[in-house]
Write an enzyme that holds these catalytic residues in place. Structure first.
Site, PDB file in Angstrom:
ATOM      1  N   GLU A  45      -8.495   3.796  17.769  1.00  0.00           N
ATOM      2  CA  GLU A  45      -8.644   5.090  17.082  1.00  0.00           C
ATOM      3  C   GLU A  45      -9.058   6.211  18.038  1.00  0.00           C
ATOM      4  O   GLU A  45      -8.793   7.387  17.779  1.00  0.00           O
ATOM      5  CB  GLU A  45      -9.654   4.940  15.926  1.00  0.00           C
ATOM      6  CG  GLU A  45      -9.565   6.086  14.952  1.00  0.00           C
ATOM      7  CD  GLU A  45     -10.323   5.859  13.650  1.00  0.00           C
ATOM      8  OE1 GLU A  45     -10.587   4.691  13.286  1.00  0.00           O
ATOM      9  OE2 GLU A  45     -10.646   6.864  12.990  1.00  0.00           O
ATOM     10  N   GLU A  79       0.860  -1.188   0.000  1.00  0.00           N
ATOM     11  CA  GLU A  79       0.000   0.000   0.000  1.00  0.00           C
ATOM     12  C   GLU A  79       0.886   1.224   0.000  1.00  0.00           C
ATOM     13  O   GLU A  79       2.112   1.134   0.182  1.00  0.00           O
ATOM     14  CB  GLU A  79      -0.949  -0.012   1.212  1.00  0.00           C
ATOM     15  CG  GLU A  79      -2.058  -1.044   1.065  1.00  0.00           C
ATOM     16  CD  GLU A  79      -3.153  -0.920   2.106  1.00  0.00           C
ATOM     17  OE1 GLU A  79      -2.949  -0.249   3.137  1.00  0.00           O
ATOM     18  OE2 GLU A  79      -4.216  -1.505   1.893  1.00  0.00           O
ATOM     19  N   HIS A  95      -9.422   9.981   3.116  1.00  0.00           N
ATOM     20  CA  HIS A  95      -9.067   8.930   2.164  1.00  0.00           C
ATOM     21  C   HIS A  95      -9.322   9.459   0.766  1.00  0.00           C
ATOM     22  O   HIS A  95     -10.355  10.088   0.519  1.00  0.00           O
ATOM     23  CB  HIS A  95      -9.890   7.665   2.416  1.00  0.00           C
ATOM     24  CG  HIS A  95      -9.292   6.459   1.779  1.00  0.00           C
ATOM     25  ND1 HIS A  95      -9.350   6.236   0.422  1.00  0.00           N
ATOM     26  CD2 HIS A  95      -8.592   5.429   2.301  1.00  0.00           C
ATOM     27  CE1 HIS A  95      -8.708   5.108   0.154  1.00  0.00           C
ATOM     28  NE2 HIS A  95      -8.245   4.598   1.277  1.00  0.00           N
ATOM     29  N   ARG A 117      -1.265   8.952   9.170  1.00  0.00           N
ATOM     30  CA  ARG A 117      -1.138   7.517   9.437  1.00  0.00           C
ATOM     31  C   ARG A 117      -0.642   6.773   8.208  1.00  0.00           C
ATOM     32  O   ARG A 117      -1.149   6.977   7.100  1.00  0.00           O
ATOM     33  CB  ARG A 117      -2.513   6.985   9.826  1.00  0.00           C
ATOM     34  CG  ARG A 117      -2.576   5.502  10.017  1.00  0.00           C
ATOM     35  CD  ARG A 117      -4.020   5.076  10.219  1.00  0.00           C
ATOM     36  NE  ARG A 117      -4.800   5.272   9.015  1.00  0.00           N
ATOM     37  CZ  ARG A 117      -5.533   4.325   8.423  1.00  0.00           C
ATOM     38  NH1 ARG A 117      -5.583   3.118   8.947  1.00  0.00           N
ATOM     39  NH2 ARG A 117      -6.218   4.584   7.340  1.00  0.00           N
ATOM     40  N   HIS A 146     -11.685   9.836   6.913  1.00  0.00           N
ATOM     41  CA  HIS A 146     -11.467   8.392   7.027  1.00  0.00           C
ATOM     42  C   HIS A 146     -10.946   7.975   8.396  1.00  0.00           C
ATOM     43  O   HIS A 146     -11.405   7.003   8.967  1.00  0.00           O
ATOM     44  CB  HIS A 146     -10.467   7.997   5.944  1.00  0.00           C
ATOM     45  CG  HIS A 146     -10.211   6.532   5.846  1.00  0.00           C
ATOM     46  ND1 HIS A 146     -11.238   5.620   5.683  1.00  0.00           N
ATOM     47  CD2 HIS A 146      -9.059   5.806   5.881  1.00  0.00           C
ATOM     48  CE1 HIS A 146     -10.720   4.391   5.626  1.00  0.00           C
ATOM     49  NE2 HIS A 146      -9.403   4.493   5.764  1.00  0.00           N
ATOM     50  N   ARG A 193      -1.373   9.535   1.495  1.00  0.00           N
ATOM     51  CA  ARG A 193      -2.801   9.775   1.282  1.00  0.00           C
ATOM     52  C   ARG A 193      -3.178  11.244   1.196  1.00  0.00           C
ATOM     53  O   ARG A 193      -4.038  11.623   0.407  1.00  0.00           O
ATOM     54  CB  ARG A 193      -3.581   9.145   2.432  1.00  0.00           C
ATOM     55  CG  ARG A 193      -3.717   7.687   2.246  1.00  0.00           C
ATOM     56  CD  ARG A 193      -4.637   7.089   3.248  1.00  0.00           C
ATOM     57  NE  ARG A 193      -4.678   5.663   2.951  1.00  0.00           N
ATOM     58  CZ  ARG A 193      -5.191   4.749   3.731  1.00  0.00           C
ATOM     59  NH1 ARG A 193      -5.699   5.099   4.886  1.00  0.00           N
ATOM     60  NH2 ARG A 193      -5.194   3.497   3.381  1.00  0.00           N
TER      61      ARG A 193
HETATM   62  C1  LIG Z   1     -14.052   1.780   5.464  1.00  0.00           C
HETATM   63  C2  LIG Z   1     -12.822   1.661   6.298  1.00  0.00           C
HETATM   64  C3  LIG Z   1     -11.740   0.918   5.861  1.00  0.00           C
HETATM   65  C4  LIG Z   1     -10.587   0.805   6.641  1.00  0.00           C
HETATM   66  N1  LIG Z   1      -9.565   0.019   6.200  1.00  0.00           N
HETATM   67  C5  LIG Z   1      -8.499  -0.175   7.018  1.00  0.00           C
HETATM   68  C6  LIG Z   1      -7.479  -1.101   6.658  1.00  0.00           C
HETATM   69  O1  LIG Z   1      -7.541  -1.756   5.636  1.00  0.00           O
HETATM   70  N2  LIG Z   1      -6.436  -1.242   7.521  1.00  0.00           N
HETATM   71  C7  LIG Z   1      -6.333  -0.563   8.696  1.00  0.00           C
HETATM   72  O2  LIG Z   1      -5.361  -0.748   9.438  1.00  0.00           O
HETATM   73  N3  LIG Z   1      -7.295   0.312   9.037  1.00  0.00           N
HETATM   74  C8  LIG Z   1      -8.376   0.505   8.249  1.00  0.00           C
HETATM   75  N4  LIG Z   1      -9.350   1.368   8.634  1.00  0.00           N
HETATM   76  C9  LIG Z   1      -9.239   2.021   9.940  1.00  0.00           C
HETATM   77  C10 LIG Z   1      -9.517   0.998  11.030  1.00  0.00           C
HETATM   78  O3  LIG Z   1     -10.594   0.177  10.629  1.00  0.00           O
HETATM   79  C11 LIG Z   1      -9.878   1.661  12.347  1.00  0.00           C
HETATM   80  O4  LIG Z   1      -8.994   2.682  12.661  1.00  0.00           O
HETATM   81  C12 LIG Z   1      -9.844   0.628  13.467  1.00  0.00           C
HETATM   82  O5  LIG Z   1     -10.596  -0.501  13.103  1.00  0.00           O
HETATM   83  C13 LIG Z   1     -10.387   1.249  14.747  1.00  0.00           C
HETATM   84  O6  LIG Z   1     -10.575   0.228  15.686  1.00  0.00           O
HETATM   85  P1  LIG Z   1     -11.149   0.606  17.108  1.00  0.00           P
HETATM   86  O7  LIG Z   1     -11.310  -0.679  17.845  1.00  0.00           O
HETATM   87  O8  LIG Z   1     -10.350   1.670  17.720  1.00  0.00           O
HETATM   88  O9  LIG Z   1     -12.577   1.265  16.802  1.00  0.00           O
HETATM   89  P2  LIG Z   1     -13.840   0.702  16.010  1.00  0.00           P
HETATM   90  O10 LIG Z   1     -13.510  -0.486  15.238  1.00  0.00           O
HETATM   91  O11 LIG Z   1     -14.465   1.831  15.300  1.00  0.00           O
HETATM   92  O12 LIG Z   1     -14.812   0.261  17.191  1.00  0.00           O
HETATM   93  C14 LIG Z   1     -15.453   1.214  18.001  1.00  0.00           C
HETATM   94  C15 LIG Z   1     -16.555   0.533  18.764  1.00  0.00           C
HETATM   95  O13 LIG Z   1     -17.085   1.422  19.738  1.00  0.00           O
HETATM   96  C16 LIG Z   1     -18.504   1.389  19.700  1.00  0.00           C
HETATM   97  N5  LIG Z   1     -18.980   2.662  20.233  1.00  0.00           N
HETATM   98  C17 LIG Z   1     -18.798   3.903  19.734  1.00  0.00           C
HETATM   99  N6  LIG Z   1     -19.374   4.810  20.542  1.00  0.00           N
HETATM  100  C18 LIG Z   1     -19.927   4.127  21.580  1.00  0.00           C
HETATM  101  C19 LIG Z   1     -20.660   4.509  22.720  1.00  0.00           C
HETATM  102  N7  LIG Z   1     -20.992   5.782  22.996  1.00  0.00           N
HETATM  103  N8  LIG Z   1     -21.059   3.536  23.578  1.00  0.00           N
HETATM  104  C20 LIG Z   1     -20.783   2.228  23.333  1.00  0.00           C
HETATM  105  N9  LIG Z   1     -20.098   1.820  22.250  1.00  0.00           N
HETATM  106  C21 LIG Z   1     -19.676   2.758  21.393  1.00  0.00           C
HETATM  107  C22 LIG Z   1     -18.798   1.152  18.232  1.00  0.00           C
HETATM  108  O14 LIG Z   1     -20.118   0.720  18.049  1.00  0.00           O
HETATM  109  C23 LIG Z   1     -17.742   0.105  17.914  1.00  0.00           C
HETATM  110  O15 LIG Z   1     -18.153  -1.157  18.379  1.00  0.00           O
HETATM  111  C24 LIG Z   1     -10.517   1.490   7.868  1.00  0.00           C
HETATM  112  C25 LIG Z   1     -11.590   2.244   8.310  1.00  0.00           C
HETATM  113  C26 LIG Z   1     -12.744   2.331   7.543  1.00  0.00           C
HETATM  114  C27 LIG Z   1     -13.893   3.141   8.040  1.00  0.00           C
END
Ligand SMILES: Cc1cc2nc3c(=O)[nH]c(=O)nc-3n(C[C@H](O)[C@H](O)[C@H](O)COP(=O)(O)OP(=O)(O)OC[C@H]3O[C@@H](n4cnc5c(N)ncnc54)[C@H](O)[C@@H]3O)c2cc1C
Length: 521
Positions: A355, A115, A231, A366, A331, A271
């Protein structure tokens, strides 16, 4: 409506990769309650396509991964955090594979793709382009059979509960509008990103920055909130969601073309550069920009990107045969709740990972596919700190319900998103930011508090998070990484440090040691 008070040893907010990995680490040490506001699979993680960057390839090592991460971050990567990421990443990925994540293989070995801004083929993927979905599936399955972990769905956390300066739990709103309070000895914010602040985003509706907003209201320090990654290539079909067309598509050789059919940028440049190049082509009327895969083997395109192929087809675009119209979209948020290398925020009892956290690991931009790895590595670390810091911590007292009459949403969500896209999008300037801040301050003054339901809670959070981004963006009078100021178009080394938002005011912190000392208990 007041509901129950529940007790757990550890409270995890969010069921994405960071929250689930942390929950599995905590399970051996006490009762873990994972609270998530939608279905457990609904998260940014669930939509991640391209893959996870990890130095496990035959010609790769952690040092090379570190170099690429530092280069992408435009001078602001906290090197200590990046070292942790690249050095602990391989072990976390092997662990995940041993827990049943079906990463793609060729001749039995992990298959890696390239990538943007990676010097090696380093991006491991699963089920073609459904990497995040597969990771969440396997983590959730493991959580389901792990003693001590329970997952509570459709419960939206609304505010942290504090006792003498220490976070002792969280209030949340059930689907029927009743309020439940959960108390625990340590609380982890793993609530993910905040793409929904913007009108154009690749993020699903749950990504409203709730954890960051709750931490801000509770008095925690935020870090680098101005740095948002846009993105370059979201599907731009009228009426369709801004579905992400992964960078891995360009990695496989797709070309970007303007309205005249010309290539106008290096497809695998960082990006922010590619996103601004597209934004300008569109702005100069030379758009609409398309992503062209027609010179690639159509069979390979369909088998390598089954989810992208199927989704675009639903909106009338066959990626193996048609030019794909694309636009930049918000993104990923590089900033978040400031933490040390173990997920500790500046508030005792409160931790953040993934995140929602700001470790400085991404700097100003990033490196693609570093965030799934971040969730795994720092989710695991936060769990260790929550256990290590835990024994002397008290489980909180009985708490009264949130004071005041619960208020419904004021219906300002779309207005916030549109104005944030205009004033805080790919190109910012002082005039636009000042206007946006004035608007957001007015919205914040009249925001629903306490919120009556999830919609109201999210509206208030979007205003708080957009405000923190706008104030930080106004403070940084330079352009760097994901932050571009039309009135200060160049990097200025007087700003070579992290933006710390503390007590509502931004200031510059150290690049190497971004996180200030914790507030005393
Ligand atoms: C379309 C897309 C493609 C991507 N592709 C990639 C990739 O290929 N490689 C890569 O490394 N990264 C990628 N990313 C970024 C990556 O997916 C995220 O940065 C990462 O998954 C974040 O993980 P997380 O566990 O911090 O949060 P998330 O996976 O967003 O999980 C957050 C959780 O918190 C919950 N939540 C939110 N607010 C509340 C609340 N008030 N009360 C209770 N629960 C709540 C949500 O429902 C969810 O379950 C992509 C992102 C997107 C949107």
């Amino acid at each position: 409506m007041k509901g129950d008070t529940l007790r757990a040893d550890f409270l995890v907010l969010g069921s994405g990769i960071a929250g689930l990995r942390a929950a599995l680490g905590l399970a051996r040490h006490g009762r873990v309650l994972v609270v998530t506001k939608d279905q457990p699979t609904e998260s940014n993680t669930g939509y991640a396509q391209g893959g996870v960057a990890v130095a496990l390839g035959p010609d790769d090592d952690a040092g090379l991964h570190l170099q690429d991460t530092l280069a992408a971050g435009a001078g602001l990567v906290s090197e200590a955090a990046a070292r942790v990421l690249v050095e602990e990443g391989p072990e976390r990925i092997r662990e995940l594979a041993s827990w049943g994540t079906r990463f793609d293989r060729e001749e039995g070995r992990f298959h890696f793709t390239r990538e943007g801004a990676h010097s090696r083929n380093r991006v491991l993927h699963a089920l073609g382009d459904a990497t995040g979905w597969e990771m969440v599936r396997s983590l959730l399955e493991r959580a389901r059979v792990t003693e001590n972990v329970s997952v509570r769905s459709f419960a939206c956390s609304s505010d942290l509960v504090l006792d003498a300066g220490r976070v002792v739990g969280c209030r949340f709103l059930e689907e029927d509008g009743s309020e439940t309070t959960v108390l625990g000895r340590a609380t982890l914010l793993a609530t993910g990103g905040a793409g929904q602040v913007f009108a154009e985003t690749t993020n699903p509706p749950v990504a409203t920055g709730d954890g960051v907003a709750m931490a801000l209201r509770a008095g925690a320090v935020l870090l680098d909130m101005e740095f948002v990654q846009f993105h370059p290539t979201a599907l731009a079909v009228a009426g369709a969601p801004r579905f992400l067309v992964s960078e891995a598509v360009r990695g496989e050789g797709a070309h970007l073309r303007n309205g005249a059919g010309e290539r106008f940028t290096e497809e695998l440049a960082p990006r922010d550069q590619v996103a601004r190049a597209i934004f300008r082509e569109n702005g100069a009327g030379r758009g609409p920009v398309t992503l062209d895969l027609r010179h690639l083997d159509p069979e390979r395109v369909r088998s390598r990107f089954p989810r992208i192929h199927a989704t675009c087809l639903r909106y009338g675009v066959d990626v193996s045969r048609d030019p794909v119209p694309v636009t930049p979209a918000a993104h990923y948020v590089m900033g978040g709740v400031a933490t040390d290398l173990h997920g500790r925020t500046t508030l005792p009892g409160l931790y953040a990972a993934g995140e929602a956290a700001g470790t400085g690991v991404h700097g100003a931009n990033r490196l693609a596919s570093n965030s799934l790895l971040e969730g795994l590595v720092f989710g695991a670390r936060a769990a260790e700190a929550m256990v290590a810091d835990g024994p002397e911590a008290r489980v909180g007292p009985d708490v009264p319900p949130a004071s005041g009459t619960p208020q419904a949403a004021a219906g300002r969500r779309q207005e916030i998103q549109r104005r944030a896209w205009d004033g805080l999008g790919l190109e910012r300037d002082a005039g636009g930011l000042r206007g946006l801040i004035a608007f957001l301050e007015e919205v914040r003054r009249t925001a629903p508090s306490p919120p009556a339901d999830r919609e109201a809670a999210e509206e208030r959070n979007l205003a708080d998070v957009a405000w923190s981004m706008a104030v930080s963006a106004l403070f940084r009078e330079e352009s760097r990484g994901g932050h571009f100021r039309g009135d200060f178009p160049r990097a200025d080394d007087r700003f070579l440090g992290h933006t710390l938002l503390e007590g509502g005011r931004p200031r510059l912190g150290d690049v190497g040691a971004p996180v200030p000392e914790r507030a005393p208990c």
